[in-house]
Structure formats: C-alpha cells, structure tokens
Enzyme design. Structure first.
Site, PDB file in Angstrom:
ATOM      1  N   LYS A 172       0.849  -1.196   0.000  1.00 11.95           N
ATOM      2  CA  LYS A 172       0.000   0.000   0.000  1.00 11.95           C
ATOM      3  C   LYS A 172       0.883   1.243   0.000  1.00 11.95           C
ATOM      4  O   LYS A 172       1.913   1.272   0.694  1.00 11.95           O
ATOM      5  CB  LYS A 172      -0.915  -0.021   1.230  1.00 11.95           C
ATOM      6  CG  LYS A 172      -1.928   1.122   1.285  1.00 11.95           C
ATOM      7  CD  LYS A 172      -2.902   0.980   2.450  1.00 11.95           C
ATOM      8  CE  LYS A 172      -3.920   2.105   2.506  1.00 11.95           C
ATOM      9  NZ  LYS A 172      -4.899   1.967   3.601  1.00 11.95           N
ATOM     10  N   SER A 174      -9.969   2.230   2.593  1.00 10.47           N
ATOM     11  CA  SER A 174      -9.056   2.994   1.773  1.00 10.47           C
ATOM     12  C   SER A 174      -8.022   2.149   1.040  1.00 10.47           C
ATOM     13  O   SER A 174      -7.399   2.626   0.097  1.00 10.47           O
ATOM     14  CB  SER A 174      -8.312   4.001   2.640  1.00 10.47           C
ATOM     15  OG  SER A 174      -7.465   3.318   3.580  1.00 10.47           O
ATOM     16  N   SER A 223     -10.388  -0.182   6.772  1.00  6.22           N
ATOM     17  CA  SER A 223      -9.782  -0.150   5.439  1.00  6.22           C
ATOM     18  C   SER A 223      -9.108  -1.424   4.960  1.00  6.22           C
ATOM     19  O   SER A 223      -8.699  -1.497   3.794  1.00  6.22           O
ATOM     20  CB  SER A 223      -8.780   0.994   5.351  1.00  6.22           C
ATOM     21  OG  SER A 223      -9.472   2.201   5.245  1.00  6.22           O
TER      22      SER A 223
END
Ligand code: GLN
Length: 494
Positions: free
Chosen positions: A76, A151, A175
């Site tokens: 990420k 997210s 998330s």
C-alpha cells in the site's frame, strides 16, 4: 500459479520448480495487462522489482531462504519504501520519494520478499471506496463499474485480480476488512500495537494498524509472522514475545463459542448480505461451534465517535504538510503565510480538507470538552462492551460491511452514507481489537450482479492465532476464497 497459496509458492521456489524471477515476471505481465483498466498500482519499477527477485533466487540457491523468500507482494502506498515514490494517494506527496523504509517494508525485505509496486488508496487513507485518491479510482475486479472499497482499494483489487501473491493494507476504521469483503479475499487488522507504525504515513495514530490482505487465512498467518514484532521506533509498538501465527491453524473448532451481536444484524444490513452471513454461521455450527447471542449496545455511537477522534488526530498529523520541507509547494505566493495556505489548498483534496476542518473544530478551546473529550469517554464505553461480550464467547461474528460493492460515484456526494460502510468495523479500531474479513459467498446486487460478501471475525486482544484458526477451518470446507473474478481470468482458465 497465480491462484496458489503463499505456502505453495514458497515450496515451489525452495524446491526450485520455479524461480522468483519467473514468478515475479508472471505477476508483472498480469499487471501490464490489467492495471491500465483497474488502476490498482500507482508506482511500478520493473528493474528494481526484478533485481529483488534475482537476489531472492541467489538467496534460495545459497540455502538461506525464509518461508516467503522470492514471493512477490504489493505494498500500500502509505508505507515509505526507500527510493520509491510514496504518495499516500495525495497530490501533496505526489513528488515524494521516501528516503527510508517503513518497519513493515524492512520486515518484508528481511524475509527476502519481492516488492511488485505501490498500490492506490484513498487520500491519506480517508475513504471507503478509493474515490478520494489523487490518482483516480480503482475498479473492483468482480464488476468494473463498482468500487473495490477503501481505503486500501488498490491492494484489494490487486489481490482479487491476482496481480500479486498478496498485499499489505492499513485499517484505521475498516480499510482492510471492508475492501476484503467487497473484493472477496481474506484481510486481518491485528490488535493495535502488534505491527509497528514506523514509516507508515499517519492518519489517526491511535487507530491506525497495518495488516495482511491475502487469499486465505493461512496466507495471512504467514504474513503476520513477517509483519508483527516489537520495534522501538514506534512508541506504541508492543514488546511481546515473537509468535508463530500458524501454530493453531488446524485446531478443531469443537465447542468454540461464537457471539452474534444483535446490533450487527439489524436495520441497515442488506438482506442478501445477511443471508450469506447466516449460511456461514450455519457452517460453523456444523464445524462444532456453539452460538451465543450477545449485545454490543454502543455500536450505534461508533461512527460519530470515530468521526470526532479520527479527524482530530488527522488535523494534527497533517499539519506537517506545509510546503516547507517536502511535498507540494505552491508555485506562486506572496509571503510565508500565503505559501502555507496555497500549498495546503492545492495539495489536499476535498475529503482531507473536510476532516482537517472537523478535527480543528473539535479540538478548539470551547469545543474540546463537548466533542473531543466526550468522544474519548464513549470510546471507553465501546471498548467496555467488548470486554463484557468476551466473557460470553471466544470470537464475535457478523458481516464485515453492510452491503456488497456499490457503483462508482454512488456515494461520493454523500459523506455520511460513505461513513456508514464501516459501521461493523470501526468499533474494533476504537477498542484496539483484532478483526478480520473472510470470503463467505456471493450476494445478488439490485441489478442482478453476483458480488462477494465477507464474514467478519472479531477476536479478543492478541487472539489473532485463534481467529486465523477459526477462518482456516472454514476455508478448508468452503472454496469462496479460491474463486477468481471472471473478468481477469487467464485465457487457459476460461
Ligand atoms: N472509511 C474510514 C475513513 O474514511 C476508515 C478508513 C481507514 O480505515 N483508513 O476514515
């Protein structure tokens, strides 16, 4: 190969049936083929990635391999990775090359894993659909007109579309788990403090926690063995003995007490999602689990409490982006104050600005007691609900998200509807508890599309090994976690 477990890939690599370069190239080819439409990765560096794969092959040849040596992962873009563009999904950091590695990145490097690239995400991890990213939305591999959740939307799409062996994510309010539910894979948010936040760009520091996003619980366990561990550079990192998260995977579930909170099965839950969750619970009964009805009475307060505390912490964390030291700086300004104002006005997107405004407001003199302090008090009550619940059961189960993946654009103009996506996940962050989402089947959307549903498993503090066991046993009798989206199937599998 793209659907193999991490253990299978590790075995293939160590017995030299495949090389890391070959495996990595397979994923890079898939990324080339699908990323232009899915937009899961926002930074790729093939030369760097292949160099890591070569080094992994040499390490395997020299007999020093670890279980994940040579396996390619997606990271990420919230994790600083030395020499890599690290943007946190924001224009503010679009030009930022990290000068050092986050703890999580160091751990993967030490294990000899390969970094395929950095994945797209909501700006500063604020969102539930990946639509707040400066780099554009991400498509859900199960249905390209839908969102992957957020997210960690890029990591989610990369795992679901098999554009990596597995990925990392972070979970401040849901998330990891909400995208895992919307994209049909297994994701774990560990107990707060188990994975170091060093080098992980801060959103709401008392809630942020990194975790694995992978096909199965067994894969998550292997990744936890790499990611978890004490790090003195994070003051909230817990100094605990190193655990083997795979140790309990095969324990029988006979007599396991599963708590079902009535608040997780009431108004707001999509009926078709509810049915999938009920079927999963029935499967657990067959595996020997005992069902206990429980209550988490303050569940309804978790969203309002989170949307006071998270923005408060964010407003403080994001004050460092001032255009002076790094990140975006406005091209034209009259004086220092104007430079701050313009740089922040240009660098941050609308959702980030909304949170900074709310956060600054609730922390301001005069409102602090009424909002921030009150929210802290209710946070304690929410945590207390779980303490009571765990007196009656070993794990808690329910849906991870109230609906299946929704259409892109459907909720962008309605922040409150978007915030409600985390109704079942946020309270575990507020309490610091571990939670995971496990593929449990498919539900029909209103327009007749079959979309993945995730079962949430919430455990007591430090009970990750048991949660992984609970998920693994289910995955041995179901194959939801092995299903691949039709849209990205390799030709030979179609
Ligand atoms: N959707 C929540 C938010 O926008 C949670 C995000 C997260 O877990 N990073 O704040």
């Amino acid at each position: 190969m793209i659907n193999s477990s991490l253990k299978q890939l590790g075995d293939l690599l160590q017995t030299k049936k495949i090389s890391s370069v070959e495996l990595t190239q397979t994923f890079l080819n898939r990324i080339q083929q699908y990323n232009p439409s899915i937009n899961a990765y926002i930074a790729l560096d093939e030369a760097r990635t292949i160099a890591q794969a070569k080094a992994a092959d040499e390490r395997i040849a020299s007999g020093n391999a670890m279980p994940l040596t040579g396996v390619p992962f997606a990271q990420k873009d919230i994790f600083c990775a030395k020499g890599w563009q690290t943007t946190c999904g924001s224009k503010m950091l679009a030009n930022f090359i990290a000068p050092y590695d986050a703890h999580v990145i160091t751990q993967f490097d030490t294990a000899g894993a390969v970094n395929l690239g950095k994945t797209n995400m909501d700006e500063f991890a604020m969102g539930s659909s990946n639509e707040t990213s400066y780099f554009g939305g991400v498509k859900n591999p199960w249905s390209f007109d839908r969102v992957p959740g957020g997210s960690s939307g890029g990591s989610a799409a990369a795992v679901a579309a098999r554009l990596c062996a597995a990925a990392t994510g972070t979970d401040t309010g849901g998330s990891i788990r909400q995208p895992a539910s919307l994209c049909g894979f297994t994701g774990l948010k560990p107990t707060y403090g188990v994975v170091s936040r060093f080098g992980m760009i801060a959103f709401a520091s008392s809630l942020d926690q990194a975790g694995p996003m992978a096909k199965s619980a067994e894969d998550c366990a292997l990744m936890m063995n790499v990611m978890a561990g004490f790090d003195e550079r994070d003051s909230t990192s817990l100094n605990r003995e190193k655990e083997d998260y795979t140790r309990d995977l095969n324990k029988p579930l006979q007599g396991l007490k599963v708590g079902l909170p009535k608040e997780y099965f009431s108004e707001g839950l999509d009926t078709n999602v509810g049915k999938v969750i009920e079927a999963a619970i029935a499967e657990y009964k067959k595996l020997g689990a005992e069902i206990v009805d429980i209550s988490l009475p303050n569940t309804g307060l978790s969203i309002p409490v989170y949307y006071v505390l998270a923005p408060a912490e964010a407003s403080s964390n994001l004050s460092r982006y001032d255009g002076v030291r790094y990140g975006h700086r406005a091209a034209e300004y009259t004086d220092l104050m104007d430079m701050y104002n313009k740089s922040r006005a240009e660098g941050f997107g609308a959702e980030v600005k909304r949170r900074i405004l709310i956060g600054t407001y609730v922390l301001s003199a005069g409102y602090y007691d009424a909002y921030y302090l009150k929210a802290q008090q209710i946070r304690r009550l929410i945590a207390q609900d779980f303490v009571e619940a765990f007196k009656q059961c070993d794990v808690i189960m329910g849906p991870a998200a109230p609906s299946t993946a929704f259409k892109a654009g459907e909720k962008v103009d309605d922040p409150v509807a978007m915030y409600l996506q985390d109704i079942y996940t946020i309270s575990t962050n507020l309490a610091g508890l571990p939670g995971m989402s496990v593929p449990a089947g498919f539900a029909q959307s209103d327009d007749g599309v079959s979309l993945p549903v995730g079962l949430q498993i919430i455990g007591n503090y430090f009970d990750e090994a048991r949660m992984l066991n609970v998920a693994h046993k289910y995955q041995q009798v179901t194959d939801w976690h092995e299903r691949m989206p039709e849209l990205v199937l390799p030709k030979e599998a179609k």
